[in-house]
Scaffold this motif. Structure first.
Motif, short mmCIF file in Angstrom:
data_model
loop_
_atom_site.label_atom_id
_atom_site.label_comp_id
_atom_site.label_asym_id
_atom_site.label_seq_id
_atom_site.Cartn_x
_atom_site.Cartn_y
_atom_site.Cartn_z
N LYS A 75 -7.31 8.21 -5.78
CA LYS A 75 -7.84 7.78 -7.08
C LYS A 75 -8.97 8.67 -7.56
O LYS A 75 -9.24 8.75 -8.74
CB LYS A 75 -8.32 6.35 -7.00
CG LYS A 75 -7.23 5.34 -7.08
CD LYS A 75 -7.74 4.13 -7.79
CE LYS A 75 -6.58 3.17 -7.91
NZ LYS A 75 -6.40 2.72 -9.23
N ILE A 76 -9.65 9.30 -6.63
CA ILE A 76 -10.81 10.13 -7.00
C ILE A 76 -10.36 11.37 -7.73
O ILE A 76 -9.40 11.96 -7.58
CB ILE A 76 -11.64 10.49 -5.75
CG1 ILE A 76 -12.29 9.26 -5.20
CG2 ILE A 76 -12.70 11.52 -6.11
CD1 ILE A 76 -13.09 9.48 -3.94
N VAL A 84 -5.42 5.61 -0.51
CA VAL A 84 -5.36 5.15 -1.91
C VAL A 84 -6.68 5.44 -2.60
O VAL A 84 -6.71 5.92 -3.74
CB VAL A 84 -5.03 3.63 -1.97
CG1 VAL A 84 -5.30 3.08 -3.36
CG2 VAL A 84 -3.60 3.38 -1.56
N TYR A 85 -7.78 5.19 -1.92
CA TYR A 85 -9.09 5.48 -2.50
C TYR A 85 -9.27 6.97 -2.78
O TYR A 85 -9.77 7.36 -3.84
CB TYR A 85 -10.19 4.96 -1.57
CG TYR A 85 -11.57 5.29 -2.05
CD1 TYR A 85 -12.14 4.59 -3.11
CD2 TYR A 85 -12.32 6.29 -1.45
CE1 TYR A 85 -13.41 4.90 -3.57
CE2 TYR A 85 -13.59 6.60 -1.90
CZ TYR A 85 -14.13 5.90 -2.95
OH TYR A 85 -15.38 6.21 -3.40
N LEU A 86 -8.87 7.79 -1.81
CA LEU A 86 -9.03 9.25 -2.00
C LEU A 86 -8.12 9.80 -3.08
O LEU A 86 -8.49 10.77 -3.75
CB LEU A 86 -8.78 9.97 -0.67
CG LEU A 86 -9.82 9.73 0.42
CD1 LEU A 86 -9.39 10.40 1.71
CD2 LEU A 86 -11.19 10.19 -0.03
N GLN A 96 0.96 6.72 -6.93
CA GLN A 96 -0.10 7.67 -7.28
C GLN A 96 0.34 9.11 -7.12
O GLN A 96 -0.24 10.00 -7.74
CB GLN A 96 -1.34 7.41 -6.42
CG GLN A 96 -2.05 6.14 -6.80
CD GLN A 96 -3.28 5.90 -5.96
OE1 GLN A 96 -3.50 6.56 -4.95
NE2 GLN A 96 -4.09 4.94 -6.36
N LEU A 114 0.82 -1.21 0.00
CA LEU A 114 0.00 0.00 0.00
C LEU A 114 0.85 1.26 0.00
O LEU A 114 0.51 2.25 -0.66
CB LEU A 114 -0.93 0.00 1.21
CG LEU A 114 -2.17 -0.89 1.10
CD1 LEU A 114 -2.90 -0.96 2.43
CD2 LEU A 114 -3.08 -0.40 0.01
N SER A 138 -5.40 2.37 2.92
CA SER A 138 -6.42 2.01 1.92
C SER A 138 -7.34 3.19 1.62
O SER A 138 -7.70 3.43 0.47
CB SER A 138 -7.23 0.82 2.40
OG SER A 138 -6.42 -0.30 2.59
N VAL A 139 -7.73 3.91 2.67
CA VAL A 139 -8.56 5.11 2.48
C VAL A 139 -7.80 6.15 1.68
O VAL A 139 -8.36 6.80 0.78
CB VAL A 139 -9.05 5.65 3.84
CG1 VAL A 139 -9.67 7.04 3.70
CG2 VAL A 139 -10.03 4.68 4.47
#
Length: 95
Positions: A94-95, A90-92, A39, A32, A87-88
């Motif tokens: 990607k947005i 990574v999600y944020l 990113q 991660l 993980s949060v």
């Protein structure tokens, strides 16, 4: 020279928690961290290419860290919290 018995963990649950957080949690956390770095940089292909080696180095450190804790469950809790936070992130990203 044998190890001093007072420093050894006698509970099997503590050993399992330390091993689980070190092996599985350490690998997930190292992966991660590299995904987050990929990113954030302009050329993610470079990070992906070098991550084959650097994930192993980061994983070695993260594998040893739980054994510095007195309580294996606290180590497992910290690793789970760090995995959820990464993980949060990574999600944020990607947005």
């Amino acid at each position: 020279m044998p190890a001093n018995q007072k420093y050894l963990t006698t509970s099997i649950g503590q050993r399992v928690a330390k091993l689980t957080s070190g092996i599985i949690g350490g690998y997930i956390l190292a992966s991660l961290i590299h995904i987050i770095i990929a990113q954030l940089v302009a050329e993610p292909k470079i990070v992906i290419a070098t991550s084959m080696y650097s994930i192993f180095l980061v994983w070695m450190v993260l594998l040893l860290l739980p054994f510095l804790f007195k309580n294996g469950w606290k180590a497992l809790l910290w690793y789970v919290l760090l995995i959820v936070m990464c993980s949060v992130l990574v999600y944020l990203l990607k947005i």
